[in-house]
Design a protein around this motif. Structure first.
Motif, mmCIF file in Angstrom:
data_model
loop_
_atom_site.group_PDB
_atom_site.id
_atom_site.type_symbol
_atom_site.label_atom_id
_atom_site.label_comp_id
_atom_site.label_asym_id
_atom_site.label_seq_id
_atom_site.Cartn_x
_atom_site.Cartn_y
_atom_site.Cartn_z
ATOM 1 N N LYS A 93 55.112 34.128 48.087
ATOM 2 C CA LYS A 93 53.719 34.524 48.306
ATOM 3 C C LYS A 93 53.598 35.990 47.911
ATOM 4 C CE LYS A 93 52.475 31.158 51.676
ATOM 5 N NZ LYS A 93 51.362 30.817 52.497
ATOM 6 N N PRO A 94 53.048 36.269 46.729
ATOM 7 C CA PRO A 94 52.990 37.646 46.233
ATOM 8 C C PRO A 94 52.151 38.556 47.133
ATOM 9 C CG PRO A 94 52.544 36.109 44.476
ATOM 10 C CD PRO A 94 52.550 35.323 45.746
ATOM 11 N N LYS A 95 52.531 39.822 47.155
ATOM 12 C CA LYS A 95 51.834 40.831 47.937
ATOM 13 C C LYS A 95 50.545 41.242 47.234
ATOM 14 C CE LYS A 95 56.175 42.564 49.692
ATOM 15 N NZ LYS A 95 57.142 43.633 49.655
ATOM 16 N N PRO A 96 49.604 41.830 47.967
ATOM 17 C CA PRO A 96 48.350 42.287 47.341
ATOM 18 C C PRO A 96 48.568 43.320 46.230
ATOM 19 C CG PRO A 96 48.127 42.257 49.722
ATOM 20 C CD PRO A 96 49.556 41.957 49.422
ATOM 21 N N GLU A 97 49.644 44.113 46.311
ATOM 22 C CA GLU A 97 49.939 45.093 45.257
ATOM 23 C C GLU A 97 50.241 44.393 43.938
ATOM 24 O OE1 GLU A 97 51.853 45.118 48.201
ATOM 25 O OE2 GLU A 97 50.647 46.651 49.198
ATOM 26 N N PHE A 98 50.942 43.259 44.012
ATOM 27 C CA PHE A 98 51.243 42.482 42.813
ATOM 28 C C PHE A 98 49.959 41.935 42.196
ATOM 29 C CE2 PHE A 98 52.061 38.308 40.888
ATOM 30 C CZ PHE A 98 52.948 38.671 39.883
ATOM 31 N N LEU A 99 49.081 41.376 43.034
ATOM 32 C CA LEU A 99 47.824 40.827 42.516
ATOM 33 C C LEU A 99 46.936 41.923 41.936
ATOM 34 C CD1 LEU A 99 47.145 38.229 45.340
ATOM 35 C CD2 LEU A 99 47.961 37.789 43.035
ATOM 36 N N ALA A 100 46.950 43.104 42.550
ATOM 37 C CA ALA A 100 46.179 44.226 42.010
ATOM 38 C C ALA A 100 46.737 44.673 40.661
ATOM 39 C CB ALA A 100 46.183 45.389 42.995
ATOM 40 N N LEU A 101 48.055 44.667 40.522
ATOM 41 C CA LEU A 101 48.684 45.014 39.250
ATOM 42 C C LEU A 101 48.300 44.021 38.162
ATOM 43 C CD1 LEU A 101 50.817 46.452 37.420
ATOM 44 C CD2 LEU A 101 52.485 44.862 38.389
ATOM 45 N N VAL A 102 48.390 42.736 38.476
ATOM 46 C CA VAL A 102 48.037 41.695 37.498
ATOM 47 C C VAL A 102 46.563 41.809 37.108
ATOM 48 C CG1 VAL A 102 47.801 39.204 37.160
ATOM 49 C CG2 VAL A 102 49.862 40.125 38.201
ATOM 50 N N GLY A 103 45.693 42.040 38.091
ATOM 51 C CA GLY A 103 44.266 42.186 37.799
ATOM 52 C C GLY A 103 43.980 43.394 36.925
ATOM 53 N N SER A 104 44.620 44.518 37.204
ATOM 54 C CA SER A 104 44.409 45.728 36.401
ATOM 55 C C SER A 104 44.924 45.554 34.979
ATOM 56 C CB SER A 104 45.113 46.922 37.044
ATOM 57 O OG SER A 104 44.609 47.171 38.316
ATOM 58 N N ALA A 105 46.121 44.994 34.848
ATOM 59 C CA ALA A 105 46.698 44.799 33.518
ATOM 60 C C ALA A 105 45.880 43.811 32.694
ATOM 61 C CB ALA A 105 48.143 44.324 33.648
ATOM 62 N N ALA A 106 45.451 42.714 33.304
ATOM 63 C CA ALA A 106 44.651 41.723 32.579
ATOM 64 C C ALA A 106 43.301 42.307 32.175
ATOM 65 C CB ALA A 106 44.469 40.467 33.427
ATOM 66 N N ALA A 107 42.724 43.159 33.005
ATOM 67 C CA ALA A 107 41.448 43.781 32.659
ATOM 68 C C ALA A 107 41.585 44.666 31.420
ATOM 69 C CB ALA A 107 40.933 44.602 33.842
ATOM 70 N N ILE A 108 42.698 45.380 31.310
ATOM 71 C CA ILE A 108 42.915 46.240 30.144
ATOM 72 C C ILE A 108 43.215 45.410 28.902
ATOM 73 C CG2 ILE A 108 44.443 48.003 29.172
ATOM 74 C CD1 ILE A 108 44.733 49.075 32.074
ATOM 75 N N ILE A 109 44.056 44.407 29.040
ATOM 76 C CA ILE A 109 44.467 43.606 27.886
ATOM 77 C C ILE A 109 43.316 42.784 27.322
ATOM 78 C CG2 ILE A 109 45.950 41.687 27.163
ATOM 79 C CD1 ILE A 109 47.993 42.732 29.241
ATOM 80 N N PHE A 110 42.556 42.129 28.193
ATOM 81 C CA PHE A 110 41.530 41.192 27.741
ATOM 82 C C PHE A 110 40.121 41.767 27.773
ATOM 83 C CE2 PHE A 110 45.000 38.589 29.534
ATOM 84 C CZ PHE A 110 45.402 37.970 28.362
ATOM 85 N N THR A 111 39.965 43.031 28.126
ATOM 86 C CA THR A 111 38.664 43.706 28.240
ATOM 87 C C THR A 111 37.655 42.892 29.047
ATOM 88 O OG1 THR A 111 37.881 42.891 26.093
ATOM 89 C CG2 THR A 111 38.991 45.040 26.115
ATOM 90 N N VAL A 112 38.071 42.550 30.246
ATOM 91 C CA VAL A 112 37.257 41.831 31.217
ATOM 92 C C VAL A 112 37.205 42.728 32.454
ATOM 93 C CG1 VAL A 112 37.137 39.703 32.595
ATOM 94 C CG2 VAL A 112 38.037 39.621 30.296
ATOM 95 N N PRO A 113 36.130 42.693 33.241
ATOM 96 C CA PRO A 113 36.096 43.529 34.446
ATOM 97 C C PRO A 113 37.272 43.249 35.385
ATOM 98 C CG PRO A 113 33.923 42.656 33.998
ATOM 99 C CD PRO A 113 34.854 42.003 33.027
ATOM 100 N N LYS A 114 37.769 44.309 36.005
ATOM 101 C CA LYS A 114 38.948 44.206 36.872
ATOM 102 C C LYS A 114 38.708 43.270 38.053
ATOM 103 C CE LYS A 114 42.004 46.964 39.705
ATOM 104 N NZ LYS A 114 42.315 48.275 40.243
ATOM 105 N N ASP A 115 37.502 43.283 38.612
ATOM 106 C CA ASP A 115 37.206 42.397 39.741
ATOM 107 C C ASP A 115 37.367 40.929 39.349
ATOM 108 O OD1 ASP A 115 36.648 44.637 41.248
ATOM 109 O OD2 ASP A 115 34.486 44.525 40.907
ATOM 110 N N ASP A 116 36.925 40.575 38.145
ATOM 111 C CA ASP A 116 37.031 39.187 37.690
ATOM 112 C C ASP A 116 38.483 38.763 37.500
ATOM 113 O OD1 ASP A 116 34.295 39.011 37.727
ATOM 114 O OD2 ASP A 116 34.043 39.225 35.566
#
Length: 164
Positions: A93-116
Motif C-alpha cells: 500500500k504505497p504512501k501518499p508521498e509516492f502517489l504525490a511523486l507519481v502525480g507530479s511526474a505524470a503531470a510534467i511528462i504528459f502536460t496534464v494538471p497535477k490534480d488529475d
C-alpha cells in the motif's frame, strides 16, 4: 571554343549547386534526435521535483531515482505509446508521498494538471484488492494506467497512446 564552358552554362550551374548544397545542409541540421525530447523531460523532472535524480539511459528508457520510490523510469517512444512513466513502491500500500511523486511526474511528462494525474494514480492503486484482483487497467483523462501489486510491493505504469 572546345574544352571551355560557355558563360551561360556557368551562370546556370552555380545557383543550382548552391541550392543543392543548402538543401543538403538544412536536411542534416534540421533532423533532431529522438532522445533529445526525452532527455529534456528528464531534466524537467529533476529540476521541478525535489529529490529526483537522473540516472543512466538504456534502450529508450531513462532511469530515475527518488527516495519515495523503489524504482522510477521514463520510457520514450515505444511501439504503441509516446511516453511512459513507471514507478514502483516498496510496500503493498504505497504512501501518499509516492502517489504525490507519481502525480507530479505524470503531470510534467504528459502536460496534464497535477490534480488529475494524482487522482488517477490514487484511484488505480486503490482499486486493487479482493474484488478486482492484483492487476488493474484503467483509463483516466486520456492516460492509460496499469497498476499491479505483489505480496511486498505495488507499481504503476502510465502511458499515452501515439494517436492522442
Amino acid at each position: 571554343m572546345t574544352g571551355k564552358f560557355s558563360p551561360q552554362f556557368k551562370s546556370y550551374f552555380r545557383p543550382a549547386a548552391l541550392a543543392a548544397t543548402l538543401a543538403l545542409l538544412a536536411g542534416l541540421t534540421a533532423s533532431p534526435a529522438r532522445a533529445d525530447r526525452c532527455d529534456d523531460i528528464a531534466k524537467q523532472l529533476a529540476g521541478q521535483i525535489d529529490g529526483v535524480k537522473v540516472g543512466i539511459t538504456a534502450a529508450n528508457v531513462i532511469y530515475l531515482s527518488h527516495p519515495a520510490a523503489k524504482e522510477l523510469s521514463l520510457g520514450c517512444r515505444g511501439r504503441n505509446y509516446s511516453n511512459e512513466l513507471y514507478a514502483k513502491a516498496d510496500s503493498r500500500k504505497p504512501k501518499p508521498e509516492f502517489l504525490a511523486l507519481v502525480g507530479s511526474a505524470a503531470a510534467i511528462i504528459f502536460t496534464v494538471p497535477k490534480d488529475d494525474t494524482t487522482t488517477g494514480a490514487t484511484r488505480c492503486i486503490k482499486r486493487m484488492g479482493l474484488l478486482r484482483g492484483d492487476k488493474v487497467n484503467m483509463r483516466f483523462r486520456r492516460l492509460d494506467m496499469e497498476c499491479t501489486r505483489t505480496k511486498t510491493e505495488a507499481s504503476i505504469a502510465i502511458t499515452r497512446g501515439k494517436d492522442e
